[in-house]
Design a protein around this motif. Structure first.
Motif, PDB file in Angstrom:
ATOM      1  N   ASN A   1       0.813  -1.215   0.000  1.00 42.25           N
ATOM      2  CA  ASN A   1       0.000   0.000   0.000  1.00 42.25           C
ATOM      3  C   ASN A   1       0.846   1.263   0.000  1.00 42.25           C
ATOM      4  N   PRO A   2       1.739   1.435  -0.980  1.00 40.94           N
ATOM      5  CA  PRO A   2       2.623   2.601  -0.978  1.00 40.94           C
ATOM      6  C   PRO A   2       1.875   3.921  -1.145  1.00 40.94           C
ATOM      7  N   LYS A   3       0.816   3.943  -1.941  1.00 42.58           N
ATOM      8  CA  LYS A   3       0.081   5.190  -2.139  1.00 42.58           C
ATOM      9  C   LYS A   3      -0.682   5.594  -0.885  1.00 42.58           C
ATOM     10  N   SER A   4      -1.268   4.631  -0.218  1.00 40.61           N
ATOM     11  CA  SER A   4      -1.943   4.944   1.051  1.00 40.61           C
ATOM     12  C   SER A   4      -0.935   5.448   2.082  1.00 40.61           C
ATOM     13  N   LYS A   5       0.232   4.840   2.108  1.00 42.42           N
ATOM     14  CA  LYS A   5       1.285   5.269   3.038  1.00 42.42           C
ATOM     15  C   LYS A   5       1.708   6.702   2.729  1.00 42.42           C
ATOM     16  N   ALA A   6       1.844   7.018   1.440  1.00 39.42           N
ATOM     17  CA  ALA A   6       2.240   8.368   1.055  1.00 39.42           C
ATOM     18  C   ALA A   6       1.178   9.389   1.462  1.00 39.42           C
TER      19      ALA A   6
ATOM     20  N   VAL B   1      -6.486   4.008   2.084  1.00 39.22           N
ATOM     21  CA  VAL B   1      -7.142   5.179   1.508  1.00 39.22           C
ATOM     22  C   VAL B   1      -8.087   4.709   0.409  1.00 39.22           C
ATOM     23  N   ALA B   2      -9.353   4.959   0.605  1.00 46.19           N
ATOM     24  CA  ALA B   2     -10.374   4.489  -0.333  1.00 46.19           C
ATOM     25  C   ALA B   2     -10.421   5.369  -1.573  1.00 46.19           C
ATOM     26  N   GLN B   3     -10.660   4.748  -2.699  1.00 42.47           N
ATOM     27  CA  GLN B   3     -10.871   5.479  -3.948  1.00 42.47           C
ATOM     28  C   GLN B   3     -12.322   5.387  -4.398  1.00 42.47           C
ATOM     29  N   ALA B   4     -12.911   4.220  -4.258  1.00 38.86           N
ATOM     30  CA  ALA B   4     -14.298   4.027  -4.673  1.00 38.86           C
ATOM     31  C   ALA B   4     -14.838   2.773  -4.004  1.00 38.86           C
ATOM     32  N   ALA B   5     -16.173   2.681  -3.977  1.00 38.53           N
ATOM     33  CA  ALA B   5     -16.819   1.469  -3.481  1.00 38.53           C
ATOM     34  C   ALA B   5     -18.104   1.266  -4.252  1.00 38.53           C
ATOM     35  N   SER B   6     -18.430   0.018  -4.483  1.00 38.82           N
ATOM     36  CA  SER B   6     -19.644  -0.322  -5.209  1.00 38.82           C
ATOM     37  C   SER B   6     -20.129  -1.679  -4.734  1.00 38.82           C
ATOM     38  N   GLY B   7     -21.419  -1.759  -4.473  1.00 38.67           N
ATOM     39  CA  GLY B   7     -21.966  -3.029  -4.016  1.00 38.67           C
ATOM     40  C   GLY B   7     -21.321  -3.476  -2.720  1.00 38.67           C
TER      41      GLY B   7
ATOM     42  N   SER C   1      -9.086   0.574  -3.198  1.00 37.20           N
ATOM     43  CA  SER C   1      -8.187   1.555  -2.597  1.00 37.20           C
ATOM     44  C   SER C   1      -7.422   2.299  -3.686  1.00 37.20           C
ATOM     45  N   ILE C   2      -6.725   3.372  -3.298  1.00 39.01           N
ATOM     46  CA  ILE C   2      -5.932   4.114  -4.276  1.00 39.01           C
ATOM     47  C   ILE C   2      -4.726   3.306  -4.732  1.00 39.01           C
ATOM     48  N   ASP C   3      -4.413   2.226  -4.028  1.00 37.92           N
ATOM     49  CA  ASP C   3      -3.348   1.328  -4.472  1.00 37.92           C
ATOM     50  C   ASP C   3      -3.864   0.270  -5.441  1.00 37.92           C
ATOM     51  N   GLY C   4      -5.143   0.371  -5.798  1.00 38.22           N
ATOM     52  CA  GLY C   4      -5.712  -0.543  -6.782  1.00 38.22           C
ATOM     53  C   GLY C   4      -6.174  -1.870  -6.221  1.00 38.22           C
ATOM     54  N   GLN C   5      -6.133  -2.026  -4.916  1.00 40.51           N
ATOM     55  CA  GLN C   5      -6.603  -3.270  -4.312  1.00 40.51           C
ATOM     56  C   GLN C   5      -8.123  -3.260  -4.211  1.00 40.51           C
ATOM     57  N   VAL C   6      -8.726  -4.367  -4.569  1.00 46.73           N
ATOM     58  CA  VAL C   6     -10.176  -4.512  -4.486  1.00 46.73           C
ATOM     59  C   VAL C   6     -10.492  -5.446  -3.314  1.00 46.73           C
ATOM     60  N   PHE C   7     -11.270  -4.949  -2.371  1.00 49.96           N
ATOM     61  CA  PHE C   7     -11.569  -5.688  -1.147  1.00 49.96           C
ATOM     62  C   PHE C   7     -13.014  -6.183  -1.161  1.00 49.96           C
TER      63      PHE C   7
ATOM     64  N   GLY D   1      -7.337  -9.077   0.758  1.00 45.92           N
ATOM     65  CA  GLY D   1      -8.480  -8.509   0.062  1.00 45.92           C
ATOM     66  C   GLY D   1      -9.806  -8.665   0.752  1.00 45.92           C
ATOM     67  N   ILE D   2      -9.818  -8.754   2.089  1.00 43.21           N
ATOM     68  CA  ILE D   2     -11.070  -8.924   2.828  1.00 43.21           C
ATOM     69  C   ILE D   2     -11.088  -7.936   3.990  1.00 43.21           C
ATOM     70  N   LEU D   3     -12.121  -7.105   4.045  1.00 46.82           N
ATOM     71  CA  LEU D   3     -12.254  -6.117   5.111  1.00 46.82           C
ATOM     72  C   LEU D   3     -13.333  -6.534   6.096  1.00 46.82           C
ATOM     73  N   LEU D   4     -12.949  -6.644   7.358  1.00 48.12           N
ATOM     74  CA  LEU D   4     -13.910  -6.767   8.447  1.00 48.12           C
ATOM     75  C   LEU D   4     -14.066  -5.398   9.091  1.00 48.12           C
ATOM     76  N   ALA D   5     -15.081  -5.245   9.930  1.00 55.26           N
ATOM     77  CA  ALA D   5     -15.185  -4.013  10.705  1.00 55.26           C
ATOM     78  C   ALA D   5     -13.971  -3.909  11.623  1.00 55.26           C
ATOM     79  N   PRO D   6     -13.472  -2.704  11.866  1.00 49.64           N
ATOM     80  CA  PRO D   6     -12.231  -2.560  12.638  1.00 49.64           C
ATOM     81  C   PRO D   6     -12.352  -2.964  14.096  1.00 49.64           C
ATOM     82  N   PHE D   7     -13.573  -3.132  14.584  1.00 49.41           N
ATOM     83  CA  PHE D   7     -13.766  -3.454  15.989  1.00 49.41           C
ATOM     84  C   PHE D   7     -14.210  -4.906  16.150  1.00 49.41           C
ATOM     85  N   HIS D   8     -13.525  -5.655  16.969  1.00 54.48           N
ATOM     86  CA  HIS D   8     -13.843  -7.024  17.382  1.00 54.48           C
ATOM     87  C   HIS D   8     -14.357  -7.910  16.261  1.00 54.48           C
ATOM     88  N   ASN D   9     -13.707  -7.883  15.111  1.00 52.61           N
ATOM     89  CA  ASN D   9     -13.942  -8.843  14.015  1.00 52.61           C
ATOM     90  C   ASN D   9     -15.426  -9.084  13.737  1.00 52.61           C
TER      91      ASN D   9
END
Length: 475
Positions: A42-47, A74-80, A85-91, A430-438
Motif C-alpha cells: 500500500n505505498p500510495k496509502s502510506k504516502a 485510503v479508499a478510492q471508490a466502493a460499489s456493491g 483503494s488508491i493502491d488498486g486493491q479490491v476488497f 483482500g477482505i475487510l472486516l469491521a475494525p472493531f472485534h472482528n
C-alpha cells in the motif's frame, strides 16, 4: 467447504484432541510479518498518510485510525459489496462503513435520487412531498405511527433522552454496561468491578454522570427490577442485543421482562436499532419483539448519507405535543438546522422505497447462514474454544467458548492482539472486516463467493497460527 479445505484426515486426527490455544509468539510473529506485507502493498496509502498534515493526526476524523493497520487504507471508490483503494486493491467489504452502507455501497436507486436532488437544492428548512411519503413509509416498515428526522443517531438518541425526561418529569435514564449509543454524554457510564464509574474515554467531561445515569448489566432481571421499581427512571435506552462490545445476545425472556417492567413503572422503553436493523425487515423489535415506545435508527437508513430517525407510539406523540404546548417559544434544544434536510429525506425515500426491501433481507439472511455455518466448521476443525454469534446479517467471531451474557463478560474475553492480527491478515488478502472485534456484515449484494473467500482465508490464518501446536509444541 472449510473442512474440505483443511483436509478430512487432519480433522479426524483432531477429534480426539482437546481445545487448542494459540501461542502468543505465533500471534506476534504473524503481526510483524503482516505489517511488513501491508506496508509493501500500500505505498500510495502510506504516502497519503505521510502528507496529510492538514488533518489532526493525519485523518479527517480520529476513528479512521482505529483500524488495526499501520496506516489507514485510503479508499478510492466502493460499489456493491466491494471497496477499491488508491493502491488498486479490491476488497470484499464486510465492514460496509460499520453499518452505514449495510445495504451496499451506492445502490443505483440511491445514487440516482441523490444526483437528481443535487440539482434541486439540498436544504430548505421546509418539508417536501417526498418527506410526506417517507413518513408513511417509515410507519409501514417499523410499525410506529409518528416520526422525526435528525442528522445522526447520536443526535436522535440525545433528543429522545430529552423528550423522555420532559414527558416523565424524571431525571434519570438507565443504560446497560458496555453500551454505545453514539456521542451522547449521558450514556458514558460503565460498571467496573461492580461499581458505576464515568467512562474515562469521554473527553472533557466536567460533570459527573452518575446522579442521572443508572448502569446495570444486560440480562440482569433482578437489577433491572430494582432500578425501575424506584420510579425515578425516565427511560431505558438499549439495543435489543448489544453490538458495540462484541455481540451480547438477549437471554430468553429478558426483553419481555424489560417491556413489562417499563409498562408497570411508567418508564419509557427506547430501542436503538441503528445496528440491530440487520436482524430483519423492520428491525429486531418487529422481527422478534417486543415493540418499544420509541425506536431510533441511523446510519444505513440513508445508505451512508448522514441522517437518522426516531419513531414513537401515538401515546408518546400526545405526550410530546403536551410538552411542546407547555414550553415557551424559542430554542427547544432538540435538532439542528440540517435536521431533515432535503438531501437526507431524498436518500431515505430511495432506500426505503427501493433498496431496504423484504427481498433484500431474504438474500442477506441466506448468505449470512452460509457464512455462519462455514465459520463454525472452521472453528470446530481447528478445535478452538471460540464461537460465532450472529443475529440477522450481523456476525461476530468471538475468541471464547461461552457467549457472554453482559458487557463485563464481553469485555473480559476480548483479545485485541489476536483479533487485530486476524483482521490485518485478512485485509492483506483482500477482505475487510469491521475494525472493531472482528464483526462482519452481509449486504443484499454480498455474493457466496465472497463469503467462501473470507472463510478460506480465515482458515489459512488459523492454520498458520496453530502450526506451533500442531507440530508438537502445543502448550
Amino acid at each position: 467447504m472449510a473442512r474440505a479445505a483443511i483436509g478430512d484426515a487432519w480433522v479426524a486426527l483432531l477429534c480426539d484432541a482437546g481445545p487448542f490455544m494459540i501461542d502468543r509468539q505465533a500471534i506476534s510473529d504473524m503481526r510483524e510479518r503482516e505489517v511488513a506485507r501491508f506496508i509493501a502493498a500500500n505505498p500510495k496509502s502510506k504516502a497519503q498518510a505521510e502528507k496529510a498534515q492538514g488533518w489532526f493526526q493525519g485523518v479527517p476524523f480520529h476513528w479512521m485510525l482505529d483500524w488495526p493497520t499501520p496506516f489507514p487504507i485510503v479508499a478510492q471508490a466502493a460499489s456493491g459489496a466491494t471497496l477499491t483503494s488508491i493502491d488498486g486493491q479490491v476488497f470484499d467489504d464486510f465492514c460496509l462503513g460499520d453499518t452505514a452502507s449495510m445495504f451496499g455501497h451506492s445502490p443505483a436507486p440511491l445514487a440516482k435520487a441523490i444526483a437528481e436532488q443535487a440539482g434541486q437544492g439540498l436544504s430548505y428548512m421546509l418539508p417536501t412531498a417526498k418527506g410526506t411519503e417517507l413518513g408513511n413509509m417509515l410507519a409501514d416498515m417499523f410499525g410506529l405511527p409518528q416520526w422525526q428526522v435528525t442528522t445522526t443517531a447520536s443526535e436522535a438518541n440525545r433528543a429522545v433522552i430529552r423528550w423522555c425526561r420532559a414527558m416523565t418529569g424524571r431525571d434519570k435514564i438507565l443504560v446497560f454496561n458496555g453500551c454505545y449509543h453514539g456521542a451522547v454524554d449521558d450514556v458514558f457510564v460503565d460498571l467496573r468491578e461492580g461499581r458505576a464509574v464515568n467512562r474515562p474515554s469521554l473527553i472533557g467531561q466536567v460533570q459527573g454522570l452518575l446522579p442521572t445515569t443508572v448502569t446495570i448489566e444486560f440480562n440482569d432481571v433482578d437489577a433491572l427490577t430494582t432500578a425501575l421499581r424506584g420510579g425515578d427512571i425516565a427511560c431505558v435506552l438499549a439495543e435489543p442485543l448489544m453490538t458495540n462490545i462484541g455481540m451480547v445476545r438477549d437471554a430468553p425472556g429478558f426483553l419481555t421482562e424489560l417491556r413489562q417492567l417499563c409498562d408497570q413503572t411508567g418508564t419509557i422503553l427506547v430501542l436503538d436499532e441503528t445496528h440491530s436493523i440487520s436482524s430483519g425487515y423492520g428491525g429486531h423489535s418487529n422481527t422478534h419483539g417486543p415493540k418499544p415506545d420509541i425506536l431510533v435508527v441511523g446510519k444505513s437508513i440513508g445508505g451512508g448519507v448522514p441522517c437518522a430517525v426516531y419513531g414513537f407510539t401515538a401515546e408518546i406523540a400526545e405526550r410530546m405535543a403536551a410538552v411542546n404546548a407547555s414550553r415557551p417559544p424559542g430554542h427547544s434544544g432538540i435538532g439542528t438546522t440540517l435536521s431533515a434536510n432535503a438531501l437526507a429525506i431524498t436518500a431515505m425515500h430511495a432506500m426505503l422505497g427501493q433498496v431496504i426491501t423484504r427481498d433484500a433481507y431474504a438474500h442477506m439472511l441466506s448468505i449470512t447462514d452460509r457464512l455462519v455455518a462455514q465459520l463454525n466448521a472452521v472453528i470446530a476443525a481447528h478445535r478452538l474454544d471460540w464461537h460465532v454469534s450472529h443475529v440477522g446479517a450481523r456476525v461476530e467471531l468471538v475468541c471464547s467458548a461461552t457467549p457472554p451474557r453482559n458487557g463485563s463478560e464481553a469485555r473480559a474475553v476480548m483479545d485485541h492482539e489476536l483479533e487485530s492480527s486476524i483482521h490485518l491478515y485478512l485485509a492483506n488478502r483482500g477482505i475487510l472486516l469491521a475494525p472493531f472485534h472482528n464483526m462482519m456484515l452481509v449486504s443484499p449484494v454480498t455474493q457466496a463467493a465472497q463469503v467462501d473467500r473470507l472463510v478460506a482465508e480465515l482458515n489459512n490464518a488459523l492454520t498458520e497460527l496453530l502450526a506451533f501446536e500442531n507440530s508438537g509444541g502445543r502448550k
